[in-house]
Design an enzyme around this catalytic site. Sequence first.
Site, short mmCIF file in Angstrom:
data_model
loop_
_atom_site.label_atom_id
_atom_site.label_comp_id
_atom_site.label_asym_id
_atom_site.label_seq_id
_atom_site.Cartn_x
_atom_site.Cartn_y
_atom_site.Cartn_z
N HIS A 182 0.81 -1.22 0.00
CA HIS A 182 0.00 0.00 0.00
C HIS A 182 0.85 1.27 0.00
O HIS A 182 0.41 2.33 0.44
CB HIS A 182 -1.01 -0.03 1.15
N ASP A 193 -5.79 4.85 10.02
CA ASP A 193 -7.21 5.00 9.67
C ASP A 193 -7.74 3.77 8.93
O ASP A 193 -8.95 3.55 8.87
CB ASP A 193 -7.41 6.20 8.74
N GLU A 220 -9.15 14.04 14.92
CA GLU A 220 -8.68 14.26 13.55
C GLU A 220 -9.45 15.45 12.98
O GLU A 220 -10.13 16.18 13.70
CB GLU A 220 -8.89 13.01 12.68
P1 FAD Z 1 4.32 -1.93 1.84
O1 FAD Z 1 3.84 -0.91 0.88
O2 FAD Z 1 4.22 -3.34 1.41
O3 FAD Z 1 5.82 -1.60 2.28
C1 FAD Z 1 6.18 -0.29 2.67
C2 FAD Z 1 7.66 -0.23 3.01
O4 FAD Z 1 7.91 -0.98 4.19
C3 FAD Z 1 8.57 -0.83 1.94
O5 FAD Z 1 9.77 -0.12 1.89
C4 FAD Z 1 8.79 -2.23 2.42
O6 FAD Z 1 10.01 -2.77 1.94
C5 FAD Z 1 8.82 -2.04 3.92
N1 FAD Z 1 8.32 -3.21 4.64
C6 FAD Z 1 7.17 -3.88 4.43
N2 FAD Z 1 7.06 -4.89 5.31
C7 FAD Z 1 8.18 -4.84 6.08
C8 FAD Z 1 8.66 -5.61 7.17
N3 FAD Z 1 7.98 -6.67 7.64
N4 FAD Z 1 9.84 -5.26 7.71
C9 FAD Z 1 10.55 -4.21 7.26
N5 FAD Z 1 10.15 -3.47 6.24
C10 FAD Z 1 8.96 -3.76 5.66
N6 FAD Z 1 -0.43 5.41 7.23
C11 FAD Z 1 -0.64 5.90 8.46
O7 FAD Z 1 0.31 6.09 9.22
N7 FAD Z 1 -1.88 6.23 8.88
C12 FAD Z 1 -2.99 6.01 8.11
O8 FAD Z 1 -4.10 6.29 8.54
C13 FAD Z 1 -2.80 5.44 6.83
N8 FAD Z 1 -3.86 5.17 6.05
C14 FAD Z 1 -3.66 4.61 4.83
C15 FAD Z 1 -4.78 4.32 4.05
C16 FAD Z 1 -4.61 3.76 2.80
C17 FAD Z 1 -5.83 3.43 1.96
C18 FAD Z 1 -3.30 3.53 2.31
C19 FAD Z 1 -3.10 2.99 0.93
C20 FAD Z 1 -2.19 3.84 3.07
C21 FAD Z 1 -2.34 4.37 4.35
N9 FAD Z 1 -1.27 4.67 5.16
C22 FAD Z 1 -1.48 5.18 6.42
C23 FAD Z 1 0.11 4.48 4.70
C24 FAD Z 1 0.66 3.13 5.11
O9 FAD Z 1 0.86 3.09 6.51
C25 FAD Z 1 2.02 2.87 4.46
O10 FAD Z 1 1.95 3.01 3.08
C26 FAD Z 1 2.49 1.46 4.82
O11 FAD Z 1 3.82 1.29 4.41
C27 FAD Z 1 1.64 0.44 4.13
O12 FAD Z 1 1.85 -0.83 4.65
P2 FAD Z 1 2.07 -2.04 3.66
O13 FAD Z 1 1.99 -3.27 4.47
O14 FAD Z 1 1.17 -1.95 2.50
O15 FAD Z 1 3.58 -1.73 3.24
#
Ligand code: FAD
Length: 534
Positions: free
Chosen positions: A94, A165, A281
Site C-alpha cells: 500500500h 485509519d 482528527e
Molecule cells: P508496503 O507498501 O508493502 O511496504 C512499505 C515499506 O515498508 C517498503 O519499503 C517495504 O520494503 C517495507 N516493509 C514492508 N514490510 C516490512 C517488514 N515486515 N519489515 C521491514 N520493512 C517492511 N499510514 C498511516 O500512518 N496512517 C494512516 O491512517 C494510513 N492510512 C492509509 C490508508 C490507505 C488506503 C493507504 C493505501 C495507506 C495508508 N497509510 C497510512 C500508509 C501506510 O501506513 C504505508 O503506506 C504502509 O507502508 C503500508 O503498509 P504495507 O503493508 O502496505 O507496506
Amino acid sequence: MATNKLLLAFAICRLMVTVGLTLDPVELLRLGVDGRLSVTPSDVEMASLDFGGLNRAEPLAVHHPASAEDVARLVRAAYESAHGFTVSARGHGHSINGQAQTTNGVVIQMSGGSSEAQLGSSGKPALTTRVAEKLWYADVWGGELWIDVLKSTLEYGLAPKSWTDYLYLSVGGTLSNAGISGQAFNHGPQINNVFELDVVTGKGELMTCSEEQNSELFHGVLGGLGQFGIITRARIALEKAPQRVRWIRVLYSNFSTFTRDQEYLISLHGQPPSRKFDYVEGFVIVDEGLINNWRSSFFSPRNPVKISSLASNGGVLYCLEITKNYDESTADTVDQEVESLLKKLDFIPATMFTTDLPYVDFLDRVHKAELKLRSKGMWDVPHPWLNLFVPKSRIEEFDKGVFKGILGDKTSGPILIYPMNKNKWDGRSSVVTPDEEVFYLVALLRSALDSGNETQTLEYLTNQNRQILRFCDDAGINAKQYLPHYTTQREWMDHFGDKWASFQRRKAEFDPRRILATGQRIFKPSFGLNTASW
Ligand code: FAD
C-alpha cells in the site's frame, strides 16, 4: 513438492542469468528455504505494483516465506552471493511510490494474498498472533494485517492502542513508517507502542531487539523505511478493547478557531480518560461534493449540510472529527462527558453530527468506503498522495497558501489535517518530525480519474503536489514528508537533517551491502546495478 522445487530451480536460474548469482540452485535448495520462491506471472505482477499505481518494477522472483528463519536464509544468500541481489519485504503493497518494489532481486511477500478475496485473512506464515492477556501484549507476524491483529486480540477483549485509519496494512509496513491516526496525540504513533521486535538484518541475521536489547537496531527499524532489517515479529502493546464509540463531527469556517480547538483537545492528553476525547482528527472541505468524503458516509440525508451557506472564508470549511470510546460501565456517563468537552469548543452552532457504533466498525470505517469505491471501479486508480508534517507555527500560512490558494476549489479526494504532540514520539526512532512541540499531519489523499476533467488527471495532481512542496520550501515552512519519497540522496540528507549521520551509520552496520528496501531510493546497493532501475 516436486513442482515447487522445479519452480525454485527456475527462479534461481533466472537470478543467476540476470544478476550473476553464483549460488548453485541445488545449494540454495539445500539451504532449506521452506517457503515458496515463485516466478509465476501473477506473483511477479502483484509484486510489481502498489496502491499508488505510479511505479512499476518487476522483481526476478517472489518469496513467500514459511518462517522468520526462511526470511533470514534468503537474505543471507543475497548478502553472501558474490554479485549480490536485492531483497525487498512487501507487506500489503500500500505504498505510493514503489517503496516495496525491486527490479534486481527478490520481493519477500510478508502478507498473505492481496486479492480482494483474501483481504482480512492473510495466509499466515509460521507465527500466528499470540496474545499474552495478563501482560497486555500480542506477538504478531510482521506481515500480519492490522485487521487480523484486531480480530485476534478481540477474542481476549483486548485491542492495540494506536491505529492507522485503514486496517488492511501490514504491521511491518506501518512500523517502517510510524503508523498514525487520531489516537496518536494520546498514545503516540504505532512505533511508540511496540515492546520488542524480531528483525532479519541485511546480513541475514535474525535478531531480537527492544529498548534493552540491541537497542540501536530496535530504534533504527522503527520508522526506518525498511532500511535496516525485515520485521518478522512485533510485540504490540494492548489495552482493554472499548465496546462502542460516539463519533462526532463539527464544522468551522474559521481556520484559527478550528486549529485552536484541535490544539486544545490534544493538550488534554495527560487528563484522565473521562476528560478527553480518544481520537482527534479533522479534514478540509474545499469542495462541496466531498462533505461525505470516501472515508465514510457520515452526514446522512436527514441532516444535509449547505456548505455554500456556511463557508464564508474563501469557500473553505474545516471539519473536526472526534470520538469517545465507552462500554457498559461508562454508558451512563458518556453523554455528560461528551457534552462537557464540546462546551469548550467554538464550532459553528447547529453543525454537530453524531453517530454511535461498535468500536470495530469505527476502526474499520475506511474499508467500507473501499468496498464502495471498488464496486465503482474507483479504487484501483493512480493515487498521487502527499503527506506532510507541518509545524504548528506555520499551519496558518499553509492554510492560506495551499487550502485557500494552490488547491483552487477542487480537491479530488480527502484532505486530512490533525495535530500531534511531539513528546509522544520517541526521538530515538528513525522517523523525522518537525522541530516543534506540536505539528500537524496534512494528508492530501487524492485519486487521479479518467473523467475528462483536467483537474482530476494524474499530471495535474502531480504538478499541484510539486507546487505545494515548492511553496513550503520557498516560505521556509520546514515541513517534513511523512511516507517520504525522494529520488536523490541530497534530498534524503535534507529530509533526515540531524538524523542523517545516525541513519547512515545504522545502514553501514545492519545492511552493509545496501540490499534491503531499495525501492525507497535512499542508498544504492554496493554492487553494480543500473541505477535507473531502482
Ligand atoms: P508496503 O507498501 O508493502 O511496504 C512499505 C515499506 O515498508 C517498503 O519499503 C517495504 O520494503 C517495507 N516493509 C514492508 N514490510 C516490512 C517488514 N515486515 N519489515 C521491514 N520493512 C517492511 N499510514 C498511516 O500512518 N496512517 C494512516 O491512517 C494510513 N492510512 C492509509 C490508508 C490507505 C488506503 C493507504 C493505501 C495507506 C495508508 N497509510 C497510512 C500508509 C501506510 O501506513 C504505508 O503506506 C504502509 O507502508 C503500508 O503498509 P504495507 O503493508 O502496505 O507496506
